[in-house]
Design a protein around this motif. Structure first.
Motif, PDB file in Angstrom:
ATOM      1  N   THR A  66       9.622   8.877   1.874  1.00  0.00           N
ATOM      2  CA  THR A  66      10.361   7.756   1.305  1.00  0.00           C
ATOM      3  C   THR A  66      11.867   7.954   1.380  1.00  0.00           C
ATOM      4  O   THR A  66      12.618   6.989   1.582  1.00  0.00           O
ATOM      5  CB  THR A  66       9.961   7.558  -0.182  1.00  0.00           C
ATOM      6  OG1 THR A  66       8.537   7.531  -0.277  1.00  0.00           O
ATOM      7  CG2 THR A  66      10.512   6.254  -0.716  1.00  0.00           C
ATOM      8  N   SER A  69       3.605   6.278  -9.173  1.00  0.00           N
ATOM      9  CA  SER A  69       4.213   5.417  -8.157  1.00  0.00           C
ATOM     10  C   SER A  69       4.541   4.049  -8.737  1.00  0.00           C
ATOM     11  O   SER A  69       5.564   3.444  -8.398  1.00  0.00           O
ATOM     12  CB  SER A  69       3.266   5.268  -6.970  1.00  0.00           C
ATOM     13  OG  SER A  69       3.824   4.461  -5.969  1.00  0.00           O
ATOM     14  N   SER A 113       0.926   0.889  -2.615  1.00  0.00           N
ATOM     15  CA  SER A 113       1.295   1.908  -1.629  1.00  0.00           C
ATOM     16  C   SER A 113       0.758   3.279  -2.006  1.00  0.00           C
ATOM     17  O   SER A 113       0.492   4.119  -1.143  1.00  0.00           O
ATOM     18  CB  SER A 113       2.818   1.964  -1.467  1.00  0.00           C
ATOM     19  OG  SER A 113       3.430   2.341  -2.692  1.00  0.00           O
ATOM     20  N   GLN A 169       3.603  -3.358  -5.786  1.00  0.00           N
ATOM     21  CA  GLN A 169       3.731  -2.774  -4.454  1.00  0.00           C
ATOM     22  C   GLN A 169       3.700  -1.249  -4.523  1.00  0.00           C
ATOM     23  O   GLN A 169       3.134  -0.590  -3.649  1.00  0.00           O
ATOM     24  CB  GLN A 169       5.022  -3.238  -3.786  1.00  0.00           C
ATOM     25  CG  GLN A 169       4.997  -4.679  -3.303  1.00  0.00           C
ATOM     26  CD  GLN A 169       6.187  -5.012  -2.434  1.00  0.00           C
ATOM     27  OE1 GLN A 169       6.712  -4.161  -1.717  1.00  0.00           O
ATOM     28  NE2 GLN A 169       6.635  -6.264  -2.496  1.00  0.00           N
ATOM     29  N   GLY A 170       4.313  -0.690  -5.580  1.00  0.00           N
ATOM     30  CA  GLY A 170       4.278   0.760  -5.743  1.00  0.00           C
ATOM     31  C   GLY A 170       2.872   1.282  -5.959  1.00  0.00           C
ATOM     32  O   GLY A 170       2.469   2.285  -5.359  1.00  0.00           O
ATOM     33  N   ASN A 225      13.120   2.190  -9.439  1.00  0.00           N
ATOM     34  CA  ASN A 225      13.862   1.928  -8.216  1.00  0.00           C
ATOM     35  C   ASN A 225      14.369   0.487  -8.184  1.00  0.00           C
ATOM     36  O   ASN A 225      15.501   0.223  -7.762  1.00  0.00           O
ATOM     37  CB  ASN A 225      12.975   2.203  -7.008  1.00  0.00           C
ATOM     38  CG  ASN A 225      13.726   2.046  -5.698  1.00  0.00           C
ATOM     39  OD1 ASN A 225      14.595   2.841  -5.366  1.00  0.00           O
ATOM     40  ND2 ASN A 225      13.407   1.004  -4.948  1.00  0.00           N
ATOM     41  N   THR A 284       5.741  11.656  -7.100  1.00  0.00           N
ATOM     42  CA  THR A 284       4.427  11.013  -7.149  1.00  0.00           C
ATOM     43  C   THR A 284       3.288  12.025  -7.096  1.00  0.00           C
ATOM     44  O   THR A 284       2.241  11.815  -7.709  1.00  0.00           O
ATOM     45  CB  THR A 284       4.282  10.022  -5.987  1.00  0.00           C
ATOM     46  OG1 THR A 284       4.657  10.677  -4.773  1.00  0.00           O
ATOM     47  CG2 THR A 284       5.157   8.815  -6.195  1.00  0.00           C
ATOM     48  N   THR A 300       7.852   4.728 -10.757  1.00  0.00           N
ATOM     49  CA  THR A 300       9.032   4.975  -9.935  1.00  0.00           C
ATOM     50  C   THR A 300       9.475   3.726  -9.185  1.00  0.00           C
ATOM     51  O   THR A 300      10.676   3.535  -8.939  1.00  0.00           O
ATOM     52  CB  THR A 300       8.767   6.110  -8.937  1.00  0.00           C
ATOM     53  OG1 THR A 300       7.580   5.811  -8.194  1.00  0.00           O
ATOM     54  CG2 THR A 300       8.604   7.437  -9.647  1.00  0.00           C
ATOM     55  N   SER A 301       8.528   2.874  -8.821  1.00  0.00           N
ATOM     56  CA  SER A 301       8.895   1.616  -8.162  1.00  0.00           C
ATOM     57  C   SER A 301       9.669   0.712  -9.109  1.00  0.00           C
ATOM     58  O   SER A 301      10.620   0.032  -8.691  1.00  0.00           O
ATOM     59  CB  SER A 301       7.640   0.902  -7.657  1.00  0.00           C
ATOM     60  OG  SER A 301       6.967   1.673  -6.689  1.00  0.00           O
TER      61      SER A 301
END
Length: 591
Positions: A327, A280, A425, A421-422, A287, A358, A283-284
């Motif tokens: 998501t 995660s 979360s 933040q990823g 992104n 994830t 990937t954040s």
């Protein structure tokens, strides 16, 4: 008194004058400061761009050139999946994408391609007869391919028959059989077959997915560095510190042997689920940089062009490969209120039929093939669109055109903010997975005990809910091409996945593979069949997510969610059937 009043009036007038003059002085100074800062900001941006261009166009190519030279003078072989060879492949792909995005795409956008056919020819091309002819050619080509390809193993045709049975099931229970657009179904399955051939039957494609799978395994293995630092031997399976023991002593030898043999069982929540944090986190970052969105848009364009689904449906299906059901709806959030019921059904089906990147890491850590999981997730995207349009055809006019779909930029301050933040979360996701797994396994044990109790009262011993599921899904597992000796085992896994959770099912599959209780063919088919979020808990997740994004469509979401749940499972079974059809034990190489 008069003098005093005059002095007071004079003082007020002076204060007003000074106040006015003060404002007239201050305002231009603030404006001037802003104007002065504009060139500075522009200079900073240009400076940053200059540094990036220098690194991309000058420094990095020089580094690659020297690396190639160094390998040549030292007579080091270059393998495309290892070391410098892999770096060259990745660099070529990155530079190709950059060239397309920043050079070719802007040029093509300014060129108008207006190909016109004569009126009569255009009518012929767009006629239903021509479309039916093209679809018939595709179907005939697939049949001829299967007849030739299965000469050495006709049992694979059982899986091909399973494809027909699932399509027949979708047609029989379709919401409106007259509105079915068979182009969606045929092209969706055709794309699945193409992906399957590239991955499972083509040596280069198989080597490619093997390479990607091994890199994913290696990359996710770095999670142990962080998780073992926090959780210690619960992750690295080394409970003793031999350095604290006397050299040559029996205690030290025993401690070293236990550490080296990793005889201590790892804890799932600390070992397997720790990968979710790292993935995660990554990937954040992707992104935030827009890399993930770029891939999503390109795959969405491919699905829209071939299958013929709308922009929102295609974009959502492609995003589910990477992001997952909780998501993905955020990408099409501005358009959720405008979607038709068929489009909502397709969006939900895509969420049920695929798994998020994830949690992909968690399944890999359970002993399931990473390469097969990657290919299954990709193949399920067109399957989801195909079966969704078969099970719930479009009866309305879509209000979301492809030229109106755009992905909003990230809201995070910088890449560090996005990454943290990823990871944060992911903590909630891990807690949810842990809670669901604990609750469902406990509930499963309770249900099994009830069935066993009632069975004992009538002389039926060892009756469990698992065994009943194993019997109910035997016809399905058999139609997918599972070998008869493994049918009940795979049927039980499918039942656990449908009724409980795919994580539990993959855990059981990993144990069966580890203990060599399944044939390679059955293991491959099971891996594809279980690759989806279609379980009761996901119904709640999807409804909660979509209801929060578009509260005015709550009734519509609830109206189609159960059909989407069935479609998601059917899409996974379609993918498993295609995998079983293309599986050839004579040319099979372990993925």
């Amino acid at each position: 008194m008069a003098t005093t009043l005059a002095e007071f009036e004079a003082k007020v007038l002076l204060d007003q004058t000074l106040s006015t003059n003060h404002k007239s002085i201050i305002i231009p100074i603030e404006l001037q400061e802003k104007e002065d800062s504009l060139p500075t900001n522009r200079f900073n941006k240009l400076f940053k761009l200059l540094i990036i261009y220098c690194l991309v166009l000058l420094v990095y190519p020089v580094y690659l050139g020297y690396a190639i030279y160094w390998h040549n003078i030292n007579s080091i072989n270059i393998s495309w999946c290892e070391g410098l060879g892999f770096l060259l492949v990745v660099s070529t792909l990155v530079y190709t994408c950059l060239c397309y995005s920043f050079v070719l795409s802007p040029l093509v956008d300014h060129i108008s391609f207006d190909i016109r056919f004569p009126g009569s020819m255009e009518k012929v091309i767009q006629s239903n007869e021509v479309r039916c002819a093209v679809s018939s050619i595709i179907i005939l080509g697939c049949i001829i391919f299967l007849i030739i390809d299965t000469q050495d193993d006709r049992y694979r045709l059982v899986s091909a028959g399973g494809i027909l049975l699932i399509i027949l099931f979708g047609f029989a229970f379709s919401a409106n059989r007259k509105k079915i657009v068979w182009r969606h179904v045929i092209w969706g399955i055709f794309l699945q077959i193409i992906f399957g051939i590239l991955i499972m039957r083509w040596d280069s494609g198989r080597d490619f997915i093997n390479c990607i799978g091994s890199k994913v395994d290696t990359f996710l293995g770095f999670t142990d560095s962080g998780s073992s630092f926090v959780f210690g031997y619960l992750v690295d399976q080394k409970p003793f510190l031999p350095t604290k023991l006397e050299n040559g002593s029996l205690a030290k030898l025993v401690a070293e042997e236990i550490n080296n043999s990793t005889a201590v069982k790892n804890i799932v929540v600390f070992k397997a689920l720790s990968t979710v944090y790292f993935f995660s986190f990554l990937t954040s970052m992707l992104n935030y940089w827009g890399i993930l969105q770029w891939f999503v848009q390109k795959i969405g364009w491919l699905l829209q062009t071939t299958i013929g689904t709308t922009a929102c449906e295609s974009l959502s299906a492609s995003a589910n490969i990477f992001l997952g059901q909780a998501t993905t709806p955020f990408i099409i959030k501005p358009y959720l209120g405008q979607l038709t019921l068929s489009e909502i059904h397709a969006v939900m089906t895509g969420g049920f039929a695929t798994i998020a990147g994830t949690v992909l890491a968690a399944y890999i850590s359970l002993g399931v093939s990473s390469a097969h999981l990657l290919s299954a997730s990709m193949m399920s995207a067109p399957a989801a669109l195909a079966f969704a349009k078969l099970f719930y055809p479009e009866k309305e006019t879509s209000r979301t055109k492809s030229d109106k779909i755009s992905i909003k930029p990230p809201s995070e301050v910088n890449v560090l903010d996005a990454a943290t933040q990823g990871a944060s979360s992911a903590g909630l996701l891990v807690v949810n997975i842990t809670a669901i797994v604990i609750a469902f396994i406990a509930f499963m044990s309770f249900i099994n005990s009830l069935f066993e109790f009632f069975g004992d009262q009538v002389g039926i011993h060892n009756l469990t809910f698992d065994s009943i599921l194993g019997k109910l899904f035997i016809p399905l597992s058999l139609s997918m091409g599972v070998e008869w000796n493994d049918c009940e085992k795979i049927a039980k896994l499918i039942g656990v996945k449908v009724v409980l959770n795919e994580f539990i099912a993959y855990r059981e599959l990993g144990l069966l593979i580890q203990n060599e209780e399944l044939s390679p063919r059955s293991a491959v088919i099971a891996t594809y069949a279980l690759c989806g979020f279609a379980n009761p808990a996901s119904i709640g997740i999807q409804l909660a997510t979509l209801n929060s994004l578009a509260p005015q469509r709550q009734a519509d979401f609830a109206r189609v969610v159960f059909r989407a749940f069935i479609s998601g499972n059917a899409a996974c079974f379609l993918t498993a059937c295609i995998a079983g059809t293309l599986y050839n034990e004579f040319t099979y190489v372990q993925l």
